[in-house]
Design a protein around this motif. Structure first.
Motif, mmCIF file in Angstrom:
data_model
loop_
_atom_site.group_PDB
_atom_site.id
_atom_site.type_symbol
_atom_site.label_atom_id
_atom_site.label_comp_id
_atom_site.label_asym_id
_atom_site.label_seq_id
_atom_site.Cartn_x
_atom_site.Cartn_y
_atom_site.Cartn_z
ATOM 1 N N VAL A 38 17.906 40.792 75.817
ATOM 2 C CA VAL A 38 18.412 39.912 75.269
ATOM 3 C C VAL A 38 18.215 39.845 73.671
ATOM 4 O O VAL A 38 18.838 39.671 72.803
ATOM 5 C CB VAL A 38 18.088 38.525 75.703
ATOM 6 N N THR A 39 16.719 40.061 73.484
ATOM 7 C CA THR A 39 16.486 40.204 72.158
ATOM 8 C C THR A 39 16.946 41.330 71.555
ATOM 9 O O THR A 39 17.508 41.114 70.332
ATOM 10 C CB THR A 39 14.856 40.663 72.102
ATOM 11 N N PHE A 40 17.116 42.773 72.060
ATOM 12 C CA PHE A 40 18.172 43.725 71.453
ATOM 13 C C PHE A 40 19.344 43.393 71.201
ATOM 14 O O PHE A 40 19.711 43.524 69.889
ATOM 15 C CB PHE A 40 17.849 44.827 72.329
ATOM 16 N N GLY A 41 20.034 42.699 72.096
ATOM 17 C CA GLY A 41 21.362 42.308 71.874
ATOM 18 C C GLY A 41 21.568 41.155 70.660
ATOM 19 O O GLY A 41 22.384 41.025 69.722
ATOM 20 N N TYR A 42 20.684 40.201 70.778
ATOM 21 C CA TYR A 42 20.551 39.251 69.656
ATOM 22 C C TYR A 42 20.201 39.863 68.271
ATOM 23 O O TYR A 42 21.284 39.331 67.217
ATOM 24 C CB TYR A 42 19.421 38.275 69.929
ATOM 25 N N ARG A 43 19.458 40.646 68.106
ATOM 26 C CA ARG A 43 19.182 41.416 66.811
ATOM 27 C C ARG A 43 20.239 42.444 66.414
ATOM 28 O O ARG A 43 20.830 42.206 65.230
ATOM 29 C CB ARG A 43 18.084 42.214 66.833
ATOM 30 N N ARG A 44 21.172 42.849 67.315
ATOM 31 C CA ARG A 44 22.400 43.772 66.750
ATOM 32 C C ARG A 44 23.293 42.951 66.887
ATOM 33 O O ARG A 44 24.386 43.229 65.790
ATOM 34 C CB ARG A 44 22.499 44.896 68.062
ATOM 35 N N TYR A 45 23.841 41.815 67.535
ATOM 36 C CA TYR A 45 25.221 41.198 67.578
ATOM 37 C C TYR A 45 25.021 39.818 67.505
ATOM 38 O O TYR A 45 26.149 39.283 67.704
ATOM 39 C CB TYR A 45 26.059 41.845 68.718
ATOM 40 N N GLY A 46 23.996 39.336 67.563
ATOM 41 C CA GLY A 46 23.811 37.698 67.509
ATOM 42 C C GLY A 46 23.954 37.203 69.040
ATOM 43 O O GLY A 46 23.512 37.702 69.966
ATOM 44 N N VAL A 47 24.238 35.919 69.020
ATOM 45 C CA VAL A 47 24.271 35.313 70.263
ATOM 46 C C VAL A 47 25.055 35.954 71.326
ATOM 47 O O VAL A 47 24.738 36.082 72.393
ATOM 48 C CB VAL A 47 24.453 33.708 70.232
ATOM 49 N N PRO A 48 26.434 36.099 70.758
ATOM 50 C CA PRO A 48 27.164 36.822 71.950
ATOM 51 C C PRO A 48 26.637 38.192 72.432
ATOM 52 O O PRO A 48 26.695 38.554 73.741
ATOM 53 C CB PRO A 48 28.484 37.277 71.361
ATOM 54 N N GLY A 49 25.846 38.904 71.676
ATOM 55 C CA GLY A 49 25.306 40.270 71.809
ATOM 56 C C GLY A 49 24.064 40.049 73.107
ATOM 57 O O GLY A 49 23.709 40.829 73.788
ATOM 58 N N ALA A 50 23.563 38.871 72.677
ATOM 59 C CA ALA A 50 22.290 38.529 73.363
ATOM 60 C C ALA A 50 22.699 38.350 74.729
ATOM 61 O O ALA A 50 22.067 38.751 75.932
ATOM 62 C CB ALA A 50 21.532 37.437 72.936
ATOM 63 N N ILE A 51 23.731 37.666 75.063
ATOM 64 C CA ILE A 51 24.362 37.401 76.423
ATOM 65 C C ILE A 51 24.822 38.487 76.927
ATOM 66 O O ILE A 51 24.463 38.739 78.256
ATOM 67 C CB ILE A 51 25.235 36.409 76.044
ATOM 68 N N ALA A 52 25.764 39.377 76.479
ATOM 69 C CA ALA A 52 26.180 40.589 76.893
ATOM 70 C C ALA A 52 25.122 41.639 77.393
ATOM 71 O O ALA A 52 25.019 41.985 78.348
ATOM 72 C CB ALA A 52 27.310 41.118 75.914
#
Length: 117
Positions: free
Chosen positions: A12-26
């Motif tokens: 989640v942290t990786f996805g959030y840093r890279r793509y924001g909330v949608p990235g965190a979820i995915a």
């Protein structure tokens, strides 16, 4: 070895840093799903209760981040992610791979049919 909570949190942290909330979820969802698929397949192949300590969740997270959920069905990924020395029972990676492949196909089928209306 790290557990499901830790892999989910890191993804989640990786996805959030890279793509924001949608990235965190995915990212979090895919990494956690990959871990769960491998754990289920390993449990069914070994009938061993100690499979959590044998799975390197970091390897699964890296593979899923790079190649998606289908990466956990790759034999090379499974060989890197599963420490057979940690298990009480011998394990056949090919059996685990076929179980993971079936689970990821089922998950992919249900995801694609859920998007249709």
């Amino acid at each position: 070895m790290i557990g499901a909570y830790t892999i989910g949190k890191k993804a989640v942290t990786f996805g959030y840093r890279r793509y924001g909330v949608p990235g965190a979820i995915a990212s979090g969802g895919a990494a956690l799903a990959g871990y769960i698929v491998v754990r289920r397949a390993l449990k069914s192949s070994t009938n061993d209760g100690t499979v959590d300590s044998a799975i390197d969740a970091g390897e699964i997270q890296s593979a899923v981040d790079e190649q998606g959920l289908q990466a956990v069905a790759d034999t090379e990924t499974l060989e890197q992610a599963i420490d057979t020395d940690e298990l009480d029972t011998p394990v056949d990676i090919d059996d685990v791979q076929s179980s993971v492949d079936e689970e990821t196909d089922t998950a992919s089928d249900s995801d694609s049919s859920a998007g249709k209306s």
